[in-house]
Design a protein around this motif. Structure first.
Motif, PDB file in Angstrom:
ATOM      1  N   ALA B 182     -62.477  66.364  43.572  1.00 39.88           N
ATOM      2  CA  ALA B 182     -61.254  66.924  44.147  1.00 39.88           C
ATOM      3  C   ALA B 182     -61.068  68.363  43.689  1.00 39.88           C
ATOM      4  O   ALA B 182     -60.696  69.245  44.464  1.00 39.88           O
ATOM      5  CB  ALA B 182     -60.041  66.083  43.746  1.00 39.88           C
ATOM      6  N   PHE B 183     -61.377  68.600  42.425  1.00 37.16           N
ATOM      7  CA  PHE B 183     -61.240  69.949  41.879  1.00 37.16           C
ATOM      8  C   PHE B 183     -62.230  70.903  42.535  1.00 37.16           C
ATOM      9  O   PHE B 183     -61.883  71.968  43.030  1.00 37.16           O
ATOM     10  CB  PHE B 183     -61.466  69.909  40.366  1.00 37.16           C
ATOM     11  N   LYS B 184     -63.502  70.447  42.571  1.00 38.73           N
ATOM     12  CA  LYS B 184     -64.574  71.329  43.024  1.00 38.73           C
ATOM     13  C   LYS B 184     -64.509  71.561  44.535  1.00 38.73           C
ATOM     14  O   LYS B 184     -64.732  72.670  45.006  1.00 38.73           O
ATOM     15  CB  LYS B 184     -65.921  70.707  42.648  1.00 38.73           C
ATOM     16  N   LEU B 185     -64.218  70.498  45.278  1.00 39.87           N
ATOM     17  CA  LEU B 185     -64.326  70.597  46.739  1.00 39.87           C
ATOM     18  C   LEU B 185     -63.006  70.979  47.411  1.00 39.87           C
ATOM     19  O   LEU B 185     -63.011  71.499  48.513  1.00 39.87           O
ATOM     20  CB  LEU B 185     -64.826  69.272  47.323  1.00 39.87           C
ATOM     21  N   ILE B 186     -61.898  70.712  46.751  1.00 35.05           N
ATOM     22  CA  ILE B 186     -60.611  70.997  47.399  1.00 35.05           C
ATOM     23  C   ILE B 186     -59.880  72.150  46.730  1.00 35.05           C
ATOM     24  O   ILE B 186     -59.627  73.185  47.335  1.00 35.05           O
ATOM     25  CB  ILE B 186     -59.682  69.753  47.371  1.00 35.05           C
ATOM     26  N   LEU B 188     -60.659  74.288  44.162  1.00 34.20           N
ATOM     27  CA  LEU B 188     -61.356  75.546  43.877  1.00 34.20           C
ATOM     28  C   LEU B 188     -61.494  76.435  45.116  1.00 34.20           C
ATOM     29  O   LEU B 188     -61.155  77.622  45.060  1.00 34.20           O
ATOM     30  CB  LEU B 188     -62.725  75.232  43.254  1.00 34.20           C
ATOM     31  N   PRO B 189     -61.969  75.879  46.262  1.00 35.00           N
ATOM     32  CA  PRO B 189     -62.064  76.737  47.451  1.00 35.00           C
ATOM     33  C   PRO B 189     -60.702  77.284  47.897  1.00 35.00           C
ATOM     34  O   PRO B 189     -60.603  78.457  48.263  1.00 35.00           O
ATOM     35  CB  PRO B 189     -62.631  75.806  48.525  1.00 35.00           C
ATOM     36  N   LEU B 190     -59.670  76.457  47.808  1.00 36.97           N
ATOM     37  CA  LEU B 190     -58.347  76.930  48.208  1.00 36.97           C
ATOM     38  C   LEU B 190     -57.839  78.032  47.284  1.00 36.97           C
ATOM     39  O   LEU B 190     -57.088  78.903  47.675  1.00 36.97           O
ATOM     40  CB  LEU B 190     -57.344  75.767  48.201  1.00 36.97           C
ATOM     41  N   MET B 191     -58.280  77.953  46.023  1.00 32.94           N
ATOM     42  CA  MET B 191     -57.781  78.900  45.030  1.00 32.94           C
ATOM     43  C   MET B 191     -58.566  80.200  45.002  1.00 32.94           C
ATOM     44  O   MET B 191     -58.186  81.125  44.294  1.00 32.94           O
ATOM     45  CB  MET B 191     -57.916  78.279  43.648  1.00 32.94           C
ATOM     46  N   MET B 192     -59.685  80.246  45.713  1.00 32.05           N
ATOM     47  CA  MET B 192     -60.603  81.383  45.583  1.00 32.05           C
ATOM     48  C   MET B 192     -59.921  82.753  45.626  1.00 32.05           C
ATOM     49  O   MET B 192     -60.207  83.594  44.772  1.00 32.05           O
ATOM     50  CB  MET B 192     -61.702  81.310  46.646  1.00 32.05           C
ATOM     51  N   PRO B 193     -59.019  83.008  46.584  1.00 38.55           N
ATOM     52  CA  PRO B 193     -58.397  84.339  46.587  1.00 38.55           C
ATOM     53  C   PRO B 193     -57.717  84.663  45.256  1.00 38.55           C
ATOM     54  O   PRO B 193     -57.865  85.765  44.733  1.00 38.55           O
ATOM     55  CB  PRO B 193     -57.367  84.248  47.717  1.00 38.55           C
ATOM     56  N   GLY B 194     -56.996  83.675  44.715  1.00 37.33           N
ATOM     57  CA  GLY B 194     -56.340  83.894  43.427  1.00 37.33           C
ATOM     58  C   GLY B 194     -57.344  84.144  42.320  1.00 37.33           C
ATOM     59  O   GLY B 194     -57.154  85.019  41.478  1.00 37.33           O
ATOM     60  N   ILE B 195     -58.423  83.374  42.329  1.00 42.84           N
ATOM     61  CA  ILE B 195     -59.430  83.521  41.282  1.00 42.84           C
ATOM     62  C   ILE B 195     -60.099  84.884  41.371  1.00 42.84           C
ATOM     63  O   ILE B 195     -60.280  85.575  40.365  1.00 42.84           O
ATOM     64  CB  ILE B 195     -60.472  82.385  41.370  1.00 42.84           C
ATOM     65  N   ILE B 196     -60.432  85.297  42.596  1.00 41.38           N
ATOM     66  CA  ILE B 196     -61.073  86.606  42.749  1.00 41.38           C
ATOM     67  C   ILE B 196     -60.129  87.711  42.303  1.00 41.38           C
ATOM     68  O   ILE B 196     -60.515  88.608  41.556  1.00 41.38           O
ATOM     69  CB  ILE B 196     -61.516  86.834  44.209  1.00 41.38           C
ATOM     70  N   SER B 197     -58.863  87.624  42.718  1.00 40.33           N
ATOM     71  CA  SER B 197     -57.997  88.731  42.317  1.00 40.33           C
ATOM     72  C   SER B 197     -57.736  88.690  40.817  1.00 40.33           C
ATOM     73  O   SER B 197     -57.647  89.740  40.190  1.00 40.33           O
ATOM     74  CB  SER B 197     -56.757  88.850  43.195  1.00 40.33           C
ATOM     75  N   GLY B 198     -57.690  87.501  40.217  1.00 41.27           N
ATOM     76  CA  GLY B 198     -57.597  87.422  38.759  1.00 41.27           C
ATOM     77  C   GLY B 198     -58.795  88.054  38.078  1.00 41.27           C
ATOM     78  O   GLY B 198     -58.667  88.812  37.112  1.00 41.27           O
TER      79      GLY B 198
END
Lengths: 307, 269
Positions: B182-186, B188-198
């Motif tokens: 759930a973390f890896k497939l759901i 993480l992809p949804l969070m990508m914009p936040g992670i990249i900007s972080g």
């Protein structure tokens, strides 16, 4: 259905329930080992005896704090009188930081208000314009300021060329230059939290005030300022705290006569003074002052929330 | 009948905003302009030239700056990567793991690097490394950078995660996905914009740091800011303005990217 069952069966229905501690562990470990532990160690060091040219001898001593507050003469056996040198430096830092906070507020509040009252798309562009300088290297920004206000810098040249002055105004290495540097360094810190507060402000309050014949400025003073106060306080703290411990502005713009706490501390470790316990003690005093400010802030926030 | 008073407008606030932007940008723009100055004297305009940029890359000090730039980028990339991973896990714990022991203090701990004055962190870190006999060098710089990058990576990541409803992961779990899946497939992809900007923000913060780096760097190791500071101590030369302009552009590009990525994430929602 299974989801519903899970919700009723487990006391901890979050997706990663029970894993919180493990997920948090890396952050705890890194910040604990490389920040909390070092600060505690610094506290210990401030009570040790100095080794000449840096380092410490592991012997308990109050010498560092004593040196900060009292002067006991060259050989340390005169009756103690209050030592003003360091207290003056701290006082100057507090004063400079307070002034910088004041000026940032004067410019920052109208800016934040103006941006927060723009329409959606424009607003994010304005906000972005304010954020860019925040992310530009502080060192480079301080160097730019130094370049600009030097005796032979562009500012003086233009003023002379325009005939406003005949002699360059001496600005560098004065308290004024340090003030300008602090103001310039931390201005975006004031705008952003106030903006966040104003954005949530309910304009029906202004309308109500206007209906009751309050003038624009009365509304500002009696309604708006009290309502957005949390943002203003947050902005003031974000400017005041880093200004208090600033190193670059006093060092590059102020020179030796306008020492602030930051330069005093740096001198003990990187400069010629080489007195580690004294540097640690000065850092502890600075940290305590910051903690006092933050505690008051947290209290005020708590009250604000309770109301 | 309605009085046409715009209650949002205050006379004088627009000029103040212009003044604010002018004060923020004028010094930077002036340094940029003068970095293209042909003249050796840094205040008299002698015509447009790229001479000082050449000086940065091939001049006397170029070796020093090149080495410093390589150090800076290695440290910034590594520190940003580590702190982004730590911040992502921490955000998951804070927002998705319900209650756990020490949750209350965790938020304060993550933000602690923002509250302790930089100079105090610098002193404490130097004392710590010297007390445990750790030789100062690139590793000490890296460790100290990871610490203060964590809150900067955490903010956009947590903000993004708050905007994602938990139902997606719950649905995945109902379909027998493990929590890791759930973390890896759901999530993480949804969070990508936040992670990249972080990541980008942490990168800039690390690249820009001077005070802490100056304390914990070993002899002979320089990052770009410490190398620039060293040169400025001997006077502002035109090549410093050129290198400052370059570094400034790197920051602006990264912030813009971070902003665009963050906005992209919002639009998709």
């Amino acid at each position: 259905m299974a989801g519903l069952l899970k919700k009723t069966n487990s006391p901890n229905n979050a997706v990663y329930g029970g894993l919180g501690g493990w997920l948090m562990l890396p952050a705890w470990a890194v910040i604990g080992i490389f920040l909390v532990l070092p600060v505690l160690m610094m506290l210990v060091y401030s009570f040790l005896t100095k080794e000449f040219r840096g380092g410490v001898i592991w012997e308990f001593s109050m010498a560092a704090y004593d040196q900060f507050f009292f002067d006991r003469g060259l050989f340390g056996d005169d009756p103690p009188v209050i030592e003003w040198t360091y207290i003056t430096i701290f006082w100057r830092s507090i004063w400079q930081a307070a002034l910088a906070t004041f000026f940032c507020l004067i410019i920052g509040f109208p800016t934040a208000w103006f941006i927060a009252t723009r329409a959606g798309k424009n607003r994010s562009v304005w906000l972005f314009l304010i954020t860019i300088p925040y992310w530009v290297n502080l060192l480079i920004r301080t160097i730019s300021m130094k370049f600009l206000i030097r005796d032979t810098g562009p500012l003086n040249e233009w003023l002379i060329a325009s005939g406003l002055i005949s002699e360059p105004i001496h600005m560098i290495n004065t308290n004024f230059a340090v003030q300008l540097g602090l103001f310039y360094s931390y201005l975006p810190f004031m705008v952003l939290p106030i903006y966040a507060s104003v954005e949530r402000y309910n304009f029906a309050l202004s309308e109500a005030a206007a209906d009751l014949y309050a003038s624009r400025w009365t509304t500002l003073r009696r309604i708006i300022l009290p309502t957005v106060r949390p943002g203003i306080i947050a902005g003031c703290i974000l400017v005041f705290v880093p200004s208090l411990g600033a190193f670059l502005a006093p060092d590059l713009l102020g020179g030796a006569k306008n020492f602030m706490i930051g330069s005093l501390i740096e001198e003990q470790f990187k400069g010629n003074a080489g007195n580690w316990p004294f540097g640690a003690a000065a850092s502890m005093i600075l940290l305590s002052m910051v903690l006092i400010v933050l505690t008051f802030y947290a209290r005020a926030q708590g009250k604000e929330g309770a109301r | 009948m309605a009085r046409k008073i715009d209650l949002r407008r205050f006379p004088g606030f627009l000029p103040m905003t212009y003044l604010c932007l002018f004060l923020l940008y004028a010094p930077l723009i002036i340094v940029m302009i003068y970095s293209f100055n042909e003249s050796q004297s840094i205040t008299n305009w002698g015509g447009f030239s790229l001479r000082w940029y050449g000086e940065v890359f091939w001049g006397v000090e170029s070796e020093k700056f090149k080495a410093a730039a390589i150090h800076s980028f290695i440290i910034a990339i590594t520190a940003a990567t580590c702190s982004t991973c730590i911040a992502t896990l921490a955000a998951t714990a804070m927002l998705r793991a319900g209650r756990f022991r020490g949750k209350g203090i965790s938020f304060a701990l993550i933000n602690l690097p923002l509250m302790v004055p930089e100079i105090v962190t610098a002193v404490a870190t130097l004392i710590f490394f010297s007390a445990i006999g750790f030789t100062t060098g690139i590793l000490t710089i890296l460790l100290s950078h990871i610490v203060f990058c964590i809150p900067f990576a955490y903010l956009p990541i947590a903000a993004r995660m708050q905007g994602i409803e938990e139902v997606y992961e719950q649905a995945a779990q109902d379909l027998y996905a493990t929590r890791f899946q759930a973390f890896k497939l759901i999530l993480l992809p949804l969070m990508m914009p936040g992670i990249i900007s972080g990541f980008l923000l942490a990168f800039i913060i690390s690249l820009d740091d001077f005070i802490i780096t100056n304390f914990v760097k070993g002899a002979g190791i320089e990052t770009l800011p410490t190398a620039i500071f060293g040169s400025v101590k001997q006077g502002i030369k035109p090549n410093i303005m050129a290198i400052s302009t370059l570094l400034l552009l790197v920051s602006v590009v990264f912030v813009t990217l971070s902003w665009l990525v963050g906005r992209m994430g919002q639009n998709r929602k």
